[in-house]
Design a protein around this motif. Sequence first.
Motif, PDB file in Angstrom:
ATOM      1  N   ASN A 290      -6.530  10.608  -3.368  1.00 45.30           N
ATOM      2  CA  ASN A 290      -6.407  10.647  -1.905  1.00 45.30           C
ATOM      3  C   ASN A 290      -5.205   9.860  -1.405  1.00 45.30           C
ATOM      4  OD1 ASN A 290      -7.697   8.267  -2.797  1.00 45.30           O
ATOM      5  ND2 ASN A 290      -8.464   7.855  -0.741  1.00 45.30           N
ATOM      6  N   GLU A 291      -4.534   9.110  -2.277  1.00 47.42           N
ATOM      7  CA  GLU A 291      -3.384   8.320  -1.861  1.00 47.42           C
ATOM      8  C   GLU A 291      -2.059   9.036  -2.114  1.00 47.42           C
ATOM      9  OE1 GLU A 291      -3.473   4.349  -3.372  1.00 47.42           O
ATOM     10  OE2 GLU A 291      -5.639   4.158  -3.159  1.00 47.42           O
ATOM     11  N   ILE A 292      -2.099  10.173  -2.781  1.00 48.30           N
ATOM     12  CA  ILE A 292      -0.874  10.930  -3.063  1.00 48.30           C
ATOM     13  C   ILE A 292      -0.418  11.647  -1.801  1.00 48.30           C
ATOM     14  CG2 ILE A 292       0.135  12.781  -4.458  1.00 48.30           C
ATOM     15  CD1 ILE A 292      -1.917  12.123  -6.621  1.00 48.30           C
ATOM     16  N   TYR A 293       0.878  11.571  -1.531  1.00 45.72           N
ATOM     17  CA  TYR A 293       1.439  12.245  -0.357  1.00 45.72           C
ATOM     18  C   TYR A 293       1.595  13.738  -0.649  1.00 45.72           C
ATOM     19  CZ  TYR A 293       2.693   7.733   1.725  1.00 45.72           C
ATOM     20  OH  TYR A 293       2.652   6.484   2.276  1.00 45.72           O
ATOM     21  N   PHE A 294       0.918  14.557   0.120  1.00 47.10           N
ATOM     22  CA  PHE A 294       1.102  16.006   0.045  1.00 47.10           C
ATOM     23  C   PHE A 294       1.713  16.555   1.328  1.00 47.10           C
ATOM     24  CE2 PHE A 294      -2.321  15.358  -3.114  1.00 47.10           C
ATOM     25  CZ  PHE A 294      -1.695  15.936  -4.208  1.00 47.10           C
ATOM     26  N   SER A 295       2.102  15.671   2.228  1.00 47.53           N
ATOM     27  CA  SER A 295       2.779  16.051   3.471  1.00 47.53           C
ATOM     28  C   SER A 295       3.505  14.822   3.994  1.00 47.53           C
ATOM     29  CB  SER A 295       1.756  16.551   4.507  1.00 47.53           C
ATOM     30  OG  SER A 295       0.829  15.523   4.833  1.00 47.53           O
TER      31      SER A 295
ATOM     32  N   LEU B 259       6.803  12.798   1.120  1.00 51.13           N
ATOM     33  CA  LEU B 259       6.535  13.834   0.123  1.00 51.13           C
ATOM     34  C   LEU B 259       7.817  14.213  -0.614  1.00 51.13           C
ATOM     35  CD1 LEU B 259       4.896  16.070  -1.282  1.00 51.13           C
ATOM     36  CD2 LEU B 259       5.291  17.506   0.737  1.00 51.13           C
ATOM     37  N   ALA B 260       8.882  14.488   0.137  1.00 49.95           N
ATOM     38  CA  ALA B 260      10.153  14.884  -0.477  1.00 49.95           C
ATOM     39  C   ALA B 260      10.728  13.742  -1.313  1.00 49.95           C
ATOM     40  CB  ALA B 260      11.148  15.304   0.605  1.00 49.95           C
ATOM     41  N   LYS B 261      10.586  12.519  -0.823  1.00 55.78           N
ATOM     42  CA  LYS B 261      11.107  11.374  -1.574  1.00 55.78           C
ATOM     43  C   LYS B 261      10.330  11.189  -2.880  1.00 55.78           C
ATOM     44  CE  LYS B 261      12.638   9.024   2.627  1.00 55.78           C
ATOM     45  NZ  LYS B 261      12.474   7.850   3.526  1.00 55.78           N
ATOM     46  N   GLY B 262       9.018  11.333  -2.804  1.00 53.53           N
ATOM     47  CA  GLY B 262       8.210  11.232  -4.011  1.00 53.53           C
ATOM     48  C   GLY B 262       8.534  12.329  -5.011  1.00 53.53           C
ATOM     49  N   PHE B 263       8.803  13.524  -4.498  1.00 54.71           N
ATOM     50  CA  PHE B 263       9.159  14.647  -5.362  1.00 54.71           C
ATOM     51  C   PHE B 263      10.479  14.365  -6.083  1.00 54.71           C
ATOM     52  CE2 PHE B 263      11.501  18.625  -5.973  1.00 54.71           C
ATOM     53  CZ  PHE B 263      10.618  19.317  -6.783  1.00 54.71           C
ATOM     54  N   LYS B 264      11.481  13.885  -5.343  1.00 54.05           N
ATOM     55  CA  LYS B 264      12.794  13.603  -5.936  1.00 54.05           C
ATOM     56  C   LYS B 264      12.680  12.527  -7.016  1.00 54.05           C
ATOM     57  CE  LYS B 264      15.485  10.694  -4.051  1.00 54.05           C
ATOM     58  NZ  LYS B 264      16.368   9.926  -3.143  1.00 54.05           N
ATOM     59  N   ILE B 265      12.003  11.441  -6.685  1.00 57.46           N
ATOM     60  CA  ILE B 265      11.847  10.344  -7.649  1.00 57.46           C
ATOM     61  C   ILE B 265      11.068  10.824  -8.879  1.00 57.46           C
ATOM     62  CG2 ILE B 265      10.827   8.059  -8.013  1.00 57.46           C
ATOM     63  CD1 ILE B 265      11.258   7.548  -5.006  1.00 57.46           C
ATOM     64  N   GLY B 266      10.016  11.600  -8.639  1.00 56.87           N
ATOM     65  CA  GLY B 266       9.192  12.087  -9.739  1.00 56.87           C
ATOM     66  C   GLY B 266       9.946  12.994 -10.693  1.00 56.87           C
ATOM     67  N   VAL B 267      10.770  13.885 -10.157  1.00 58.00           N
ATOM     68  CA  VAL B 267      11.534  14.807 -11.011  1.00 58.00           C
ATOM     69  C   VAL B 267      12.505  14.032 -11.895  1.00 58.00           C
ATOM     70  CG1 VAL B 267      13.277  16.629 -11.008  1.00 58.00           C
ATOM     71  CG2 VAL B 267      11.319  16.783  -9.467  1.00 58.00           C
TER      72      VAL B 267
ATOM     73  N   TYR C 138       0.825  -1.210   0.000  1.00 58.67           N
ATOM     74  CA  TYR C 138       0.000   0.000   0.000  1.00 58.67           C
ATOM     75  C   TYR C 138       0.862   1.264   0.000  1.00 58.67           C
ATOM     76  CZ  TYR C 138      -3.356   3.525   1.546  1.00 58.67           C
ATOM     77  OH  TYR C 138      -4.122   4.656   1.643  1.00 58.67           O
ATOM     78  N   GLU C 139       1.858   1.339   0.908  1.00 56.74           N
ATOM     79  CA  GLU C 139       2.732   2.521   0.972  1.00 56.74           C
ATOM     80  C   GLU C 139       3.546   2.660  -0.313  1.00 56.74           C
ATOM     81  OE1 GLU C 139       2.889   4.841   3.371  1.00 56.74           O
ATOM     82  OE2 GLU C 139       1.176   3.854   4.312  1.00 56.74           O
ATOM     83  N   TYR C 140       3.932   1.520  -0.861  1.00 54.19           N
ATOM     84  CA  TYR C 140       4.712   1.529  -2.098  1.00 54.19           C
ATOM     85  C   TYR C 140       3.898   2.144  -3.237  1.00 54.19           C
ATOM     86  CZ  TYR C 140       7.820  -0.319  -5.748  1.00 54.19           C
ATOM     87  OH  TYR C 140       8.680  -0.447  -6.813  1.00 54.19           O
ATOM     88  N   ARG C 141       2.636   1.724  -3.369  1.00 52.53           N
ATOM     89  CA  ARG C 141       1.772   2.274  -4.418  1.00 52.53           C
ATOM     90  C   ARG C 141       1.533   3.763  -4.198  1.00 52.53           C
ATOM     91  NH1 ARG C 141      -1.057  -2.385  -3.380  1.00 52.53           N
ATOM     92  NH2 ARG C 141      -2.737  -1.243  -2.331  1.00 52.53           N
ATOM     93  N   ARG C 142       1.353   4.166  -2.949  1.00 55.09           N
ATOM     94  CA  ARG C 142       1.140   5.584  -2.666  1.00 55.09           C
ATOM     95  C   ARG C 142       2.346   6.414  -3.098  1.00 55.09           C
ATOM     96  NH1 ARG C 142      -1.084   7.336   3.055  1.00 55.09           N
ATOM     97  NH2 ARG C 142      -1.183   9.274   1.820  1.00 55.09           N
ATOM     98  N   LEU C 143       3.538   5.911  -2.808  1.00 53.83           N
ATOM     99  CA  LEU C 143       4.741   6.635  -3.209  1.00 53.83           C
ATOM    100  C   LEU C 143       4.877   6.660  -4.729  1.00 53.83           C
ATOM    101  CD1 LEU C 143       7.191   8.157  -2.136  1.00 53.83           C
ATOM    102  CD2 LEU C 143       8.455   5.994  -2.084  1.00 53.83           C
ATOM    103  N   ALA C 144       4.464   5.563  -5.390  1.00 56.18           N
ATOM    104  CA  ALA C 144       4.502   5.530  -6.855  1.00 56.18           C
ATOM    105  C   ALA C 144       3.559   6.572  -7.447  1.00 56.18           C
ATOM    106  CB  ALA C 144       4.125   4.132  -7.352  1.00 56.18           C
ATOM    107  N   PHE C 145       2.363   6.702  -6.893  1.00 51.98           N
ATOM    108  CA  PHE C 145       1.420   7.716  -7.380  1.00 51.98           C
ATOM    109  C   PHE C 145       1.940   9.127  -7.095  1.00 51.98           C
ATOM    110  CE2 PHE C 145      -2.033   4.354  -6.403  1.00 51.98           C
ATOM    111  CZ  PHE C 145      -1.790   3.733  -7.619  1.00 51.98           C
ATOM    112  N   THR C 146       2.592   9.291  -5.944  1.00 53.50           N
ATOM    113  CA  THR C 146       3.173  10.600  -5.609  1.00 53.50           C
ATOM    114  C   THR C 146       4.271  10.969  -6.593  1.00 53.50           C
ATOM    115  OG1 THR C 146       2.712  10.186  -3.261  1.00 53.50           O
ATOM    116  CG2 THR C 146       4.266  11.952  -3.783  1.00 53.50           C
ATOM    117  N   ALA C 147       5.133   9.995  -6.900  1.00 57.89           N
ATOM    118  CA  ALA C 147       6.204  10.242  -7.871  1.00 57.89           C
ATOM    119  C   ALA C 147       5.631  10.558  -9.247  1.00 57.89           C
ATOM    120  CB  ALA C 147       7.124   9.025  -7.943  1.00 57.89           C
ATOM    121  N   THR C 148       4.572   9.854  -9.626  1.00 59.56           N
ATOM    122  CA  THR C 148       3.929  10.114 -10.921  1.00 59.56           C
ATOM    123  C   THR C 148       3.338  11.516 -10.961  1.00 59.56           C
ATOM    124  OG1 THR C 148       3.401   7.767 -11.142  1.00 59.56           O
ATOM    125  CG2 THR C 148       2.162   9.302 -12.529  1.00 59.56           C
TER     126      THR C 148
END
Length: 663
Positions: free
Chosen positions: A337-342, A346-354, A180-190
């Motif tokens: 609702n699964e995307i990390y905005f805090s 959040l920072a890890k998802g931002f780095k991976i996404g960029v 679950y956390e893995y998918r949330r981070l994947a959506f955040t990175a996307t």
Amino acid sequence: MSKRISDDDDDVGKEKEAAADKISSGPSSNRVLPYVAHKVGVPPKQSILKEFTAAVKETFFADQPLRSFKDQSNTRKFVLGIEALFPIIRWSRDYNLTKLRGDVIAGLTIASLCIPQDIGYAKLAGLPAQNGLYSSFVPPLIYAFMGSSRDIAIGPVAVVSLLLGTMLQDEVNSKEDNGYEYRRLAFTATFFAGVTQFTLGFFRLGFLIDFLSHAAIIGFMGGAAITIALQQLKGLLGIKVFTKKSDIVSVLRSVFSAAHHGWNWETILIGVSFLTFLIIAKYIGKVRNKKYFWVPAIAPLISVIVSTFFVFITRADKKGVAIVNHIRKGVNPPSANEIYFSGDLLAKGFKIGVVAGMIALTEAIAIGRTFAGMKDYQIDGNKEMVAMGTMNIVGSMTSCYIATGSFSRSAVNYMSGCHTAVSNIVMSFVVFLTLVFITPLFKYTPNAILASIIISAVLGLIDIDAMKLIWKIDKLDFVACMGAFFGVVFISVEIGLLIAVSISFAKILLQVTRPRTALLGRIPRTKVYRNVQQYPEAIQIPGVLIVRVDSAIYFSNSNYVKERILRWVTDEEAQLKQKCLPKINYLVVEMSPVIDIDTSGIHALEELYRSLQKRDIQLALANPGTLVIDKIHASEFPDLIGKDKIFLSVADAILTLAPNNEI
């Protein structure tokens, strides 16, 4: 000689007569045509606001995106604005049944290829199989309305899937909490990949992706292809315990450590048999006859159907053959609702996404430009970025992970005869039907067949011919290529990417800080002056040394340019002294390639002038450009060396400084 030529006809006539008299006094006057040495024009002074506006316009709006809005009514401007945002409105006016037929055939063909690939790529990213299918449903629909490429096929790709999976697993365990956390981070990175892409396009910063050189991309893709193929040995050999690292040493160690007890011969038989079939199908489509392009396109789907049926009737899954198992049925569920905005992630998802977003964007733009060039039409890079960003932002909210342009599917799309982005809509519709009705049939699909499909797909990313060509053209480019390649293969995908970017920047810095200079001579029986190393027959003018600077002169290279020119002078003086020839009286700096100069550059010229004065050598400049002459005059440098020491060309300089020599 810094002012514009404004003499009347009488003055020009007098100058010609004077020049003719001067030249005729030389020993070779019977072979020289007299002409006037033209003066160097000084551009009119512009205001700071105009200069700044011109610079901004050329940097961000070089393609003049608003030219179609000029002199249009407000209603027409509104329509043009909507068409710019949704190009489908513009080209749909000319759409017809012939184009529809081609797009439907192409869409069905790439759908047959994308469905098995999506399932495999999702596993490569560490996500459930349905997320791969989701990513070929929503993003292609959005791109079809907003994208400007007619040929690009949208969906998950191997390199981005590997990069995303590797970076996600470094942060979150994909097995914990049922992923679950893995998918949330994947959506955040996307989400942040989409934001990055949209921002680059909206603010017209697309030129930033050009800093990753073509050579570095070739090396990175090749290394990633080998890494992906090696990681598929887990599914191909039926290994249950496998390393999470991506480097070749760890993977091979994991493979051979499981050789005695972890390999499954049934799995190997399935995987190797269908891998052979896929490679033969690709050979038939690309080498034997290009009319059979559909053979490698449908081969993956045929492989999935046949292998799934084989496993089902033999119940090979009971004998250790790993299968896909359950794939969730139905269309994309919401995930906003699964995307990390805090929080910390959040920072890890931002780095991976960029990082992943930039790689995805680079691949998509390269593919789009390639096929646009083949069909002779233009794509707007910034619009492409906005379209890619929008589809990934929406995709992150609909359970998708990063989608981009796929080279293999785009090639099939092109060869299938697609005309517009409607082929993406057809593909998306087929994926929709698959999600709604067919996903339960993939339950018995063996993982080995997915591994075979991925291996056969990524083999095309290893471009040996391109690497050979890079070696022939530019050795430094080859270093960047190999640095990225070995970085990915032996360390990790992220390190390989970092090496690629670092070497690309290092090459830029090296070229900026150490520009080339050349010694010029006159080509016999011409007025042309060229590099004496390139043209050994070129004649050097006695008493005059001509040096060309092949770069703008900035603070980063000004001192080097000055010292390199002085080395030319020193070396030439030593040779002349050894041969008992006349000393150098003039140094002419050919400035045609010098497109710009800054304060440090002018200061370096002043220091060069003073150093030459101590050697009793006069400094002259030839053919300074608009920006250069403007800044030189603003600094009052012509008053230092003499306004009569700035010439329109090297030939004019020789005519004035050494009139007894042939020109």
